[in-house]
Scaffold this motif. Structure first.
Motif, short mmCIF file in Angstrom:
data_model
loop_
_atom_site.label_atom_id
_atom_site.label_comp_id
_atom_site.label_asym_id
_atom_site.label_seq_id
_atom_site.Cartn_x
_atom_site.Cartn_y
_atom_site.Cartn_z
N LEU A 102 -44.66 -7.48 0.38
CA LEU A 102 -44.77 -9.00 0.04
C LEU A 102 -45.67 -9.75 1.07
CD1 LEU A 102 -43.71 -11.30 -1.94
CD2 LEU A 102 -41.76 -11.62 -0.19
N ALA A 103 -45.18 -9.69 2.47
CA ALA A 103 -45.99 -10.24 3.61
C ALA A 103 -47.28 -9.98 3.71
CB ALA A 103 -45.02 -9.93 4.78
N GLY A 157 -52.85 -11.00 3.20
CA GLY A 157 -54.24 -10.44 2.72
C GLY A 157 -55.06 -11.37 1.99
N ASN A 158 -54.31 -11.95 1.06
CA ASN A 158 -54.88 -13.20 0.21
C ASN A 158 -55.04 -14.44 0.69
OD1 ASN A 158 -55.54 -11.77 -2.53
ND2 ASN A 158 -53.71 -11.04 -1.97
N GLY A 159 -54.54 -14.65 1.94
CA GLY A 159 -54.87 -15.88 2.49
C GLY A 159 -54.02 -17.16 1.98
N ILE A 160 -52.78 -16.69 1.63
CA ILE A 160 -51.81 -17.94 1.05
C ILE A 160 -50.36 -17.75 1.51
CG2 ILE A 160 -53.01 -18.29 -1.17
CD1 ILE A 160 -51.42 -16.20 -2.50
N ALA A 163 -50.21 -14.56 -9.49
CA ALA A 163 -49.47 -14.77 -8.10
C ALA A 163 -50.21 -15.44 -7.41
CB ALA A 163 -49.20 -13.30 -7.80
N LYS A 164 -51.69 -15.52 -7.26
CA LYS A 164 -52.54 -16.06 -6.31
C LYS A 164 -52.29 -17.57 -6.56
CE LYS A 164 -55.89 -12.27 -6.25
NZ LYS A 164 -57.10 -11.97 -6.29
N GLU A 165 -51.70 -18.09 -7.46
CA GLU A 165 -51.21 -19.46 -7.49
C GLU A 165 -49.75 -20.07 -6.82
OE1 GLU A 165 -52.09 -21.18 -11.36
OE2 GLU A 165 -52.90 -19.11 -12.03
N LEU A 166 -49.52 -19.08 -6.29
CA LEU A 166 -47.99 -19.18 -5.73
C LEU A 166 -48.13 -19.71 -4.31
CD1 LEU A 166 -46.03 -16.10 -7.26
CD2 LEU A 166 -45.80 -18.46 -7.73
N ASP A 167 -49.11 -20.34 -3.85
CA ASP A 167 -49.47 -20.77 -2.35
C ASP A 167 -48.13 -21.68 -2.05
OD1 ASP A 167 -50.35 -21.04 0.11
OD2 ASP A 167 -51.70 -22.39 -0.40
N GLY A 168 -47.32 -21.24 -1.10
CA GLY A 168 -46.28 -22.10 -0.43
C GLY A 168 -45.08 -21.87 -1.23
#
Length: 338
Positions: A159-160, A165-168, A139-144
């Motif tokens: 979700l928000a 929290g993960n900076g994406i 899920a950390k690869e879902l930036d944008g």
């Protein structure tokens, strides 16, 4: 002194009013003759209608268990399907007596809605699901990414919080119904959808080939799901809370739907209290001493309910995981009936 007398009188009147309302929900249900439970509109494993139009699921059986405790008859229950947006209003207004719907227990809900959680019947966590074809494993690869989500839920807030929290970054697509979310997802309007992982597992199964969809390993939140009641009636609150505990205690002591009559002959005082052989537990709740016996005789223990609604005997085939008993590697822990 006059002011003191006035304040004392006001306080006494408030106390009398509080006592007059105590037990109001319990007594209303008792006089009506059945329990009204709010459930989700259609969620496999939790609350759904089968091919014969009969309601099934762990939340439905939780409702029936409460009715068995209250009336010695699980059928004295009315299932009321409620949308996410309508569920709390329906409980607050008295349209239903209890939400046995997959509802997350949170501090805000316990302190600002006039409601209170009565226990947990399923520990879950929130996740994200996407099509495997996007080639993303985390899920950390879902930036944008564009993500479809229901409004006015802990899901939307979690979700928000998780992305922040993960900076994406992400772009939310807010839709009122889960069916609309699925249509948007299928049409490519969103890269991923978010919901409780149990719901995502059910959705993936219904969509067809499970290999075509990935539920990411990350958990966005803790989701303790369970019944909620209105505040102000401890007797009704206790009836709901101890119904859950009785289901768990029965499983721990090996009391099943098949052997409950034989177990009533047990010399174990814990079993005797659960099954009403030693009297008093039902009287304390305001129900028959056989209240827990009636639950297990008609519905089984927690493990039996889990297996046929969510577990290996169900279409979902979800492992017990956190929902196993504490002495079997999980965190389910029934409070002692004593």
């Amino acid at each position: 002194m006059k002011v003191l007398r006035i304040l004392t009188a006001v306080g006494f009147a408030a106390l009398c009013a509080q006592n007059a309302n105590a037990g109001a929900t319990f007594e209303t249900i008792k006089k009506r003759g059945f329990v009204q439970c709010g459930v989700t509109t259609d969620l496999p494993g939790f609350a759904y209608t089968d091919s014969k139009g009969v309601w099934q699921g762990i939340d439905v059986d939780t409702c029936r268990a409460i009715a068995a405790a209250m009336f010695a008859d699980a059928s004295k229950s009315k299932i009321v399907p409620l949308t996410t947006q309508a569920r709390f209003t329906a409980l607050q207004s008295g349209e239903v007596d209890v939400l046995t719907r997959n509802t997350t227990q949170t501090m805000t809900r316990d302190t600002s809605l006039g409601l209170i959680g009565a226990g947990v019947n399923y520990y879950d966590s929130q996740g994200l699901m996407a099509k495997s074809s996007i080639g993303v494993k985390s899920a950390k690869e879902l930036d944008g990414a564009t993500i479809c989500v229901l409004p006015g839920t802990t899901t939307e807030l979690n979700l928000a919080d998780w992305f922040r929290g993960n900076g994406i970054a992400f772009k939310p697509v807010v839709l009122d119904k889960f069916d609309e979310i699925l249509r948007a997802f299928s049409a490519g309007r969103c890269d991923a959808i978010t919901a409780d992982k149990s719901m995502l597992a059910a959705t993936r199964r219904n969509l067809g080939s499970e290999a075509e969809y990935i539920i990411f390993p990350e958990s966005l939140s803790k989701e303790p799901l369970g019944p909620m009641v209105r505040q102000g009636d401890e007797q009704w609150f206790n009836t709901v809370r101890w119904t859950l505990n009785a289901l768990l205690e029965a499983e721990e002591y090996g009391i099943t739907q098949a052997n409950v009559d034989e177990m009533a002959k047990s010399n174990n005082p814990n079993v005797q209290r659960i099954l009403g052989v030693i009297p008093g537990m039902g009287k304390n709740l305001g129900v028959d001493d056989k209240w827990a016996y009636n639950i297990v005789k008609q519905l089984g223990n927690y493990g039996e309910i889990y297996e046929r609604t969510l577990g290996m005997k169900s279409a979902l085939k979800l492992e017990r995981g956190m929902n196993a008993l504490y002495n079997k590697g999980g965190i389910m822990y029934g409070w002692p009936v004593r």
